[in-house]
Design a protein around this motif. Structure first.
Motif, PDB file in Angstrom:
ATOM      1  N   GLY A  13       5.964   9.236   1.369  1.00 20.00           N
ATOM      2  CA  GLY A  13       6.772  10.169   2.143  1.00 20.00           C
ATOM      3  C   GLY A  13       6.592  11.626   1.755  1.00 20.00           C
ATOM      4  N   TYR A  14       6.434  11.921   0.448  1.00 23.80           N
ATOM      5  CA  TYR A  14       6.390  13.310  -0.001  1.00 23.80           C
ATOM      6  C   TYR A  14       5.012  13.779  -0.460  1.00 23.80           C
ATOM      7  CZ  TYR A  14      11.494  13.059  -0.006  1.00 23.80           C
ATOM      8  OH  TYR A  14      12.803  12.913   0.359  1.00 23.80           O
ATOM      9  N   ILE A  15       4.179  12.867  -0.970  1.00 23.92           N
ATOM     10  CA  ILE A  15       2.912  13.286  -1.565  1.00 23.92           C
ATOM     11  C   ILE A  15       1.710  12.951  -0.685  1.00 23.92           C
ATOM     12  CG2 ILE A  15       1.343  12.902  -3.519  1.00 23.92           C
ATOM     13  CD1 ILE A  15       3.741  12.676  -5.325  1.00 23.92           C
ATOM     14  N   LEU A  16       1.671  11.759  -0.136  1.00 18.49           N
ATOM     15  CA  LEU A  16       0.487  11.319   0.601  1.00 18.49           C
ATOM     16  C   LEU A  16       0.521  11.638   2.084  1.00 18.49           C
ATOM     17  CD1 LEU A  16      -0.019   7.802  -1.026  1.00 18.49           C
ATOM     18  CD2 LEU A  16      -1.072   9.971  -1.671  1.00 18.49           C
ATOM     19  N   THR A  17       1.645  12.040   2.605  1.00 17.02           N
ATOM     20  CA  THR A  17       1.773  12.289   4.039  1.00 17.02           C
ATOM     21  C   THR A  17       0.869  13.432   4.497  1.00 17.02           C
ATOM     22  OG1 THR A  17       4.057  11.536   4.063  1.00 17.02           O
ATOM     23  CG2 THR A  17       3.357  12.904   5.896  1.00 17.02           C
ATOM     24  N   THR A  18       0.118  13.181   5.562  1.00 11.63           N
ATOM     25  CA  THR A  18      -0.697  14.209   6.202  1.00 11.63           C
ATOM     26  C   THR A  18      -0.452  14.136   7.699  1.00 11.63           C
ATOM     27  OG1 THR A  18      -2.630  12.815   6.630  1.00 11.63           O
ATOM     28  CG2 THR A  18      -2.489  13.832   4.461  1.00 11.63           C
ATOM     29  N   PRO A  19      -0.709  15.218   8.441  1.00 10.22           N
ATOM     30  CA  PRO A  19      -0.485  15.188   9.890  1.00 10.22           C
ATOM     31  C   PRO A  19      -1.254  14.069  10.590  1.00 10.22           C
ATOM     32  CG  PRO A  19      -0.832  17.436   9.145  1.00 10.22           C
ATOM     33  CD  PRO A  19      -1.133  16.556   7.969  1.00 10.22           C
ATOM     34  N   ASP A  20      -2.439  13.730  10.064  1.00 17.02           N
ATOM     35  CA  ASP A  20      -3.263  12.706  10.693  1.00 17.02           C
ATOM     36  C   ASP A  20      -3.227  11.379   9.955  1.00 17.02           C
ATOM     37  OD1 ASP A  20      -4.203  14.603  12.588  1.00 17.02           O
ATOM     38  OD2 ASP A  20      -5.569  15.391  11.071  1.00 17.02           O
ATOM     39  N   GLY A  21      -2.311  11.222   8.984  1.00 16.80           N
ATOM     40  CA  GLY A  21      -2.276   9.997   8.216  1.00 16.80           C
ATOM     41  C   GLY A  21      -3.563   9.834   7.427  1.00 16.80           C
ATOM     42  N   PHE A  22      -3.971   8.598   7.205  1.00 15.23           N
ATOM     43  CA  PHE A  22      -5.244   8.328   6.556  1.00 15.23           C
ATOM     44  C   PHE A  22      -6.316   8.385   7.632  1.00 15.23           C
ATOM     45  CE2 PHE A  22      -2.267   5.924   3.719  1.00 15.23           C
ATOM     46  CZ  PHE A  22      -2.429   6.725   2.599  1.00 15.23           C
ATOM     47  N   GLY A  23      -6.876   9.565   7.817  1.00 15.76           N
ATOM     48  CA  GLY A  23      -7.766   9.805   8.945  1.00 15.76           C
ATOM     49  C   GLY A  23      -8.997   8.937   8.993  1.00 15.76           C
ATOM     50  N   GLY A  24      -9.524   8.558   7.801  1.00 15.77           N
ATOM     51  CA  GLY A  24     -10.720   7.728   7.764  1.00 15.77           C
ATOM     52  C   GLY A  24     -10.423   6.251   7.811  1.00 15.77           C
ATOM     53  N   GLY A  25      -9.160   5.882   7.908  1.00 14.39           N
ATOM     54  CA  GLY A  25      -8.761   4.479   7.900  1.00 14.39           C
ATOM     55  C   GLY A  25      -8.303   4.060   6.517  1.00 14.39           C
ATOM     56  N   ALA A  26      -7.408   3.095   6.459  1.00 16.45           N
ATOM     57  CA  ALA A  26      -6.865   2.642   5.183  1.00 16.45           C
ATOM     58  C   ALA A  26      -6.741   1.129   5.169  1.00 16.45           C
ATOM     59  CB  ALA A  26      -5.501   3.288   4.932  1.00 16.45           C
ATOM     60  N   PHE A  27      -7.036   0.552   4.028  1.00 16.90           N
ATOM     61  CA  PHE A  27      -6.872  -0.872   3.805  1.00 16.90           C
ATOM     62  C   PHE A  27      -5.899  -1.043   2.645  1.00 16.90           C
ATOM     63  CE2 PHE A  27     -10.951  -0.349   5.789  1.00 16.90           C
ATOM     64  CZ  PHE A  27     -11.052  -1.424   6.672  1.00 16.90           C
ATOM     65  N   LEU A  28      -4.771  -1.692   2.905  1.00 12.45           N
ATOM     66  CA  LEU A  28      -3.770  -1.898   1.879  1.00 12.45           C
ATOM     67  C   LEU A  28      -3.741  -3.381   1.517  1.00 12.45           C
ATOM     68  CD1 LEU A  28      -0.272  -0.268   1.707  1.00 12.45           C
ATOM     69  CD2 LEU A  28      -0.586  -2.635   1.061  1.00 12.45           C
ATOM     70  N   VAL A  29      -3.994  -3.669   0.255  1.00 18.12           N
ATOM     71  CA  VAL A  29      -4.019  -5.048  -0.222  1.00 18.12           C
ATOM     72  C   VAL A  29      -2.649  -5.394  -0.797  1.00 18.12           C
ATOM     73  CG1 VAL A  29      -5.120  -6.693  -1.784  1.00 18.12           C
ATOM     74  CG2 VAL A  29      -6.476  -4.861  -0.742  1.00 18.12           C
ATOM     75  N   TRP A  30      -1.992  -6.380  -0.190  1.00 18.77           N
ATOM     76  CA  TRP A  30      -0.680  -6.804  -0.651  1.00 18.77           C
ATOM     77  C   TRP A  30      -0.527  -8.296  -0.367  1.00 18.77           C
ATOM     78  CZ3 TRP A  30       2.294  -4.583  -3.957  1.00 18.77           C
ATOM     79  CH2 TRP A  30       3.618  -4.998  -4.127  1.00 18.77           C
ATOM     80  N   PRO A  31      -0.009  -9.080  -1.311  1.00 24.66           N
ATOM     81  CA  PRO A  31       0.049 -10.535  -1.119  1.00 24.66           C
ATOM     82  C   PRO A  31       1.071 -10.977  -0.077  1.00 24.66           C
ATOM     83  CG  PRO A  31       1.134  -9.904  -3.170  1.00 24.66           C
ATOM     84  CD  PRO A  31       0.459  -8.665  -2.645  1.00 24.66           C
ATOM     85  N   GLU A  32       0.609 -11.802   0.837  1.00 20.18           N
ATOM     86  CA  GLU A  32       1.457 -12.495   1.815  1.00 20.18           C
ATOM     87  C   GLU A  32       2.488 -11.593   2.503  1.00 20.18           C
ATOM     88  OE1 GLU A  32       3.161 -15.806  -0.203  1.00 20.18           O
ATOM     89  OE2 GLU A  32       1.233 -16.739  -0.625  1.00 20.18           O
ATOM     90  N   PRO A  33       2.059 -10.525   3.143  1.00 16.91           N
ATOM     91  CA  PRO A  33       3.019  -9.671   3.853  1.00 16.91           C
ATOM     92  C   PRO A  33       3.537 -10.366   5.111  1.00 16.91           C
ATOM     93  CG  PRO A  33       0.792  -8.990   4.358  1.00 16.91           C
ATOM     94  CD  PRO A  33       0.671 -10.059   3.302  1.00 16.91           C
ATOM     95  N   SER A  34       4.778 -10.106   5.462  1.00 18.48           N
ATOM     96  CA  SER A  34       5.337 -10.659   6.690  1.00 18.48           C
ATOM     97  C   SER A  34       4.752  -9.931   7.892  1.00 18.48           C
ATOM     98  CB  SER A  34       6.859 -10.495   6.690  1.00 18.48           C
ATOM     99  OG  SER A  34       7.203  -9.109   6.707  1.00 18.48           O
ATOM    100  N   GLU A  35       4.874 -10.516   9.061  1.00 22.74           N
ATOM    101  CA  GLU A  35       4.360  -9.876  10.280  1.00 22.74           C
ATOM    102  C   GLU A  35       5.058  -8.547  10.533  1.00 22.74           C
ATOM    103  OE1 GLU A  35       4.442 -12.420  13.654  1.00 22.74           O
ATOM    104  OE2 GLU A  35       3.184 -13.975  12.746  1.00 22.74           O
ATOM    105  N   SER A  36       6.360  -8.499  10.266  1.00 24.97           N
ATOM    106  CA  SER A  36       7.100  -7.253  10.491  1.00 24.97           C
ATOM    107  C   SER A  36       6.631  -6.165   9.523  1.00 24.97           C
ATOM    108  CB  SER A  36       8.601  -7.488  10.322  1.00 24.97           C
ATOM    109  OG  SER A  36       8.903  -7.947   9.011  1.00 24.97           O
TER     110      SER A  36
END
Length: 230
Positions: A198-221
């Motif tokens: 929210g405060y450090i990584l936020t940019t107007p275009d988000g992760f412009g080059g694309g982002a892959f977040l690895v997290w175990p068994e995330p829910s659909e929501s």
């Protein structure tokens, strides 16, 4: 976000290609089990400061700054020289862009063990000594060797006066590179989502080059919530 083995498999060739071309940035969060990093997770640090409070920001709320800082010093002391297996694997990737939200120096030590001297970037003053021939290592929440730099409370996240130029540079490569995030809890109520993102990584275009977040068994929501921002 990696939500299934099939999706993870599809992402691997993309990440490998981006790494070869110098366009992959690795961001290691603080929400990892100790056996991977050798240090307590952010959740464990929070519970040690305020039992039954899993958020470090919330655990620090209302307390004099010396208390959470002292707690971190004590919690990290036994692991001050640790290099976890995740750090060792990250160093072997030989990337040009690293970032970590953890307070320890495990990733820096792993890079040095692998004969790589990174540009350690914590405050704007570090940019003076930055060498273009070395990989960058952003310490997003400060470093235990500089206690004044530690980002713990919500006020710390909000006020980044000593890091304005540094964060401008960081956000620049977030818009240009493909970002692999490991150990960053994507739940909307997590410290990563509410404060670091929210405060450090936020940019107007988000992760412009694309982002892959690895997290175990995330829910659909949870997958849907994360994807709306990336």
């Amino acid at each position: 976000m990696s939500s299934a083995p099939a999706e993870s498999t599809i992402a691997i060739p993309t990440l490998v290609e981006e790494a070869k071309n110098g366009r992959l940035a690795l961001l290691i969060g603080a929400d990892l089990d100790r056996e991977l990093t050798g240090v307590p997770s952010a959740r464990d640090l929070a519970l040690g400061l305020s039992p039954e409070v899993a958020s470090l920001v919330e655990a620090a709320r209302g307390k004099a700054r010396w208390r959470p800082v002292s707690h971190l010093c004590n919690a990290m002391d036994s692991a001050s020289e640790s290099v976890g297996p995740l750090h060792a694997a990250a160093a072997r990737l030989r990337l040009w862009s690293y970032a970590t939200a953890a307070y320890d120096g495990g990733l820096q030590r792993a890079l040095k063990t692998d004969h790589v001297e990174p540009n350690l970037l914590i405050e704007d003053s570090d940019l003076i000594e930055r060498h273009s021939g070395r990989p960058d290592l952003f310490k997003l929440c400060g470093d235990m060797q500089r206690l004044h730099s530690l980002v713990i409370s919500e006020a710390d996240y909000r006020h980044q006066d000593d890091r304005k130029d540094l964060l401008k540079m960081l956000r620049g490569w977030l818009k240009e590179k493909t970002v692999l995030l490991i150990g960053c809890d994507p739940a909307p109520e997590s410290d990563f989502a509410r404060h670091l993102y929210g405060y450090i990584l936020t940019t107007p275009d988000g992760f412009g080059g694309g982002a892959f977040l690895v997290w175990p068994e995330p829910s659909e929501s949870l997958v849907a919530w994360w994807q709306q921002y990336n």
